[in-house]
Design an enzyme around this catalytic site. Sequence first.
Site, mmCIF file in Angstrom:
data_model
loop_
_atom_site.group_PDB
_atom_site.id
_atom_site.type_symbol
_atom_site.label_atom_id
_atom_site.label_comp_id
_atom_site.label_asym_id
_atom_site.label_seq_id
_atom_site.Cartn_x
_atom_site.Cartn_y
_atom_site.Cartn_z
ATOM 1 C CB THR A 168 -0.962 0.060 0.844
ATOM 2 O OG1 THR A 168 0.599 -0.006 2.856
ATOM 3 C CG2 THR A 168 -1.767 -1.335 0.963
ATOM 4 C CG HIS A 169 1.113 4.426 1.393
ATOM 5 N ND1 HIS A 169 -0.513 5.299 1.335
ATOM 6 C CD2 HIS A 169 -0.662 3.999 2.156
ATOM 7 C CE1 HIS A 169 -1.443 5.450 2.321
ATOM 8 N NE2 HIS A 169 -1.013 4.161 2.377
ATOM 9 C CB SER A 290 18.704 0.546 -25.200
ATOM 10 O OG SER A 290 18.945 1.457 -24.935
ATOM 11 C CE LYS A 296 17.329 -0.002 -20.106
ATOM 12 N NZ LYS A 296 17.641 1.354 -19.675
ATOM 13 C CD GLU A 303 8.257 1.394 -20.629
ATOM 14 O OE1 GLU A 303 8.890 2.595 -20.835
ATOM 15 O OE2 GLU A 303 9.155 0.480 -21.302
ATOM 16 C CE1 TYR A 330 -26.222 11.515 -39.511
ATOM 17 C CE2 TYR A 330 -26.335 12.891 -40.505
ATOM 18 C CZ TYR A 330 -25.297 12.494 -39.667
ATOM 19 O OH TYR A 330 -24.537 11.984 -40.420
#
Length: 471
Positions: A168-169, A290, A296, A303, A330
Amino acid sequence: MKKTSQKKAAKPASKKPWGGRFAQRTDRRVEAFTESVSFDRRLAACDVRGSIAHAEMLGAKGVISKSDGRKIASGLRSVLREIEAGEFKFDPALEDVHMNVEAALTRKIGAAGGRLHTARSRNDQVATAVRLWLREEIDRIREGLMGLRRALVGQAEAGVDFVMPGYTHLQRAQPVSFAHHLLAYSQMFRRDGERLEDARKRVNILPLGSGALAGTGHAIDRRMVARKLGFDSVAENSMDAVSDRDFAIEFAAAASVSIMHLSRLGEEIVLWASGEFGFVELPDAFSTGSSLMPQKRNPDVAEIVRGKSGRVYGDLVALLTLMKGLPLAYNRDMQEDKEPLFDAADTLAACLDVMAPLIAAMRPNAERMAEAAEGGYMTATDLADAMVLRGVPFREAHEAVGRAVRLAAGKGIPLVRLTNADLLEADKRLDAADLRATELARSLSSRTSEGGSSKRSVLRQIKREKKRLGL
Ligand code: ARG
């Protein structure tokens, strides 16, 4: 002089179906600006299916002759084959997909083609095509959600015994099983599917037969058309049927919630795949590199899924804003509903298509999870609960354990290694025997409440999900 202008007036100045009223050709900039065929061509197959049902009904009800009805339907089937083969030529001068299809039909079968548009307007026609299209997309996306849930449940089953920190947090809070964490997402995607299923009910209502806005005097049978097209019912009010797009907005809203869930899952993957967490490893096939840093391996898929969420919210807001000021019925503004709607469906479907195999392919690292679960005094609540079982009020137990944690943290040791003297210093009601409650395995197995993270509860969740998913 007089002769030429008469000649001009007799012959329509354009090939547009509405050209009769017009003496001048459409400006090419207007043509380019108002056309929608560059994007609504996606509706072509659905548009034709709607038209076939309409033509068959017109023939069956004697609004047009049976033979014209048959001619039109078979001409449309041949148009459909061209569309499906990718051979259909769309002409932007014909404005939209509806006029393109009708023109192609008339080229094929001649004058009878001109009877298809009897008792119909593009207004009820487009609403029908969009609903047919969206119905299929919803089904495809619901399949995608099921696929993702299957992947989550598969990983959960393999990881029932993996202990990880629950947060949590983003601070370590209490130990949970990896399976429990994954199954939380399966629940979210289950609700997303239910939302879409519910929205589908309001998509699956037939607008056709509403005409431009007021209905028609022709002896049509809307229920027959609805049956042919698999609609559950016919719209009750012609003005509503041609002018609302709430069904599209509802879809975009449900899609937004779903992609928000996907974005959160994407965020978890990004964190878990980092060196700092190291809870999962993504196989090469689901990572990217990368161009600069040779070492990497990036979680780009997760993402991008996270990033895509913004597009779908944007689509929702575009649709809401598009509709908010429109008087009945319309309005041409509504042509702008297509791109956001298509984009929301495509984006969500694409995210689901890639997240399901990614989840299935990720490799959990049980050791790293267990290591992380050892730190952070996550079983402090269990120690307090042990005191509660002996009659200490929870608030007081909470404070006593807080002091014990402070002592342990000061010495850099786990709670189990506190001495009797330490315990006494923290609170005289703290018992050395209570410390057993702070063992990870014990803590985890003690969460036996329904929906908790004990192994029994997790296994029950897995069983239920598997049943729902036909596994
Ligand atoms: N392309 C139009 C749309 O997507 C079709 C309906 C056009 N109707 C009209 N009255 N101009 O909304």
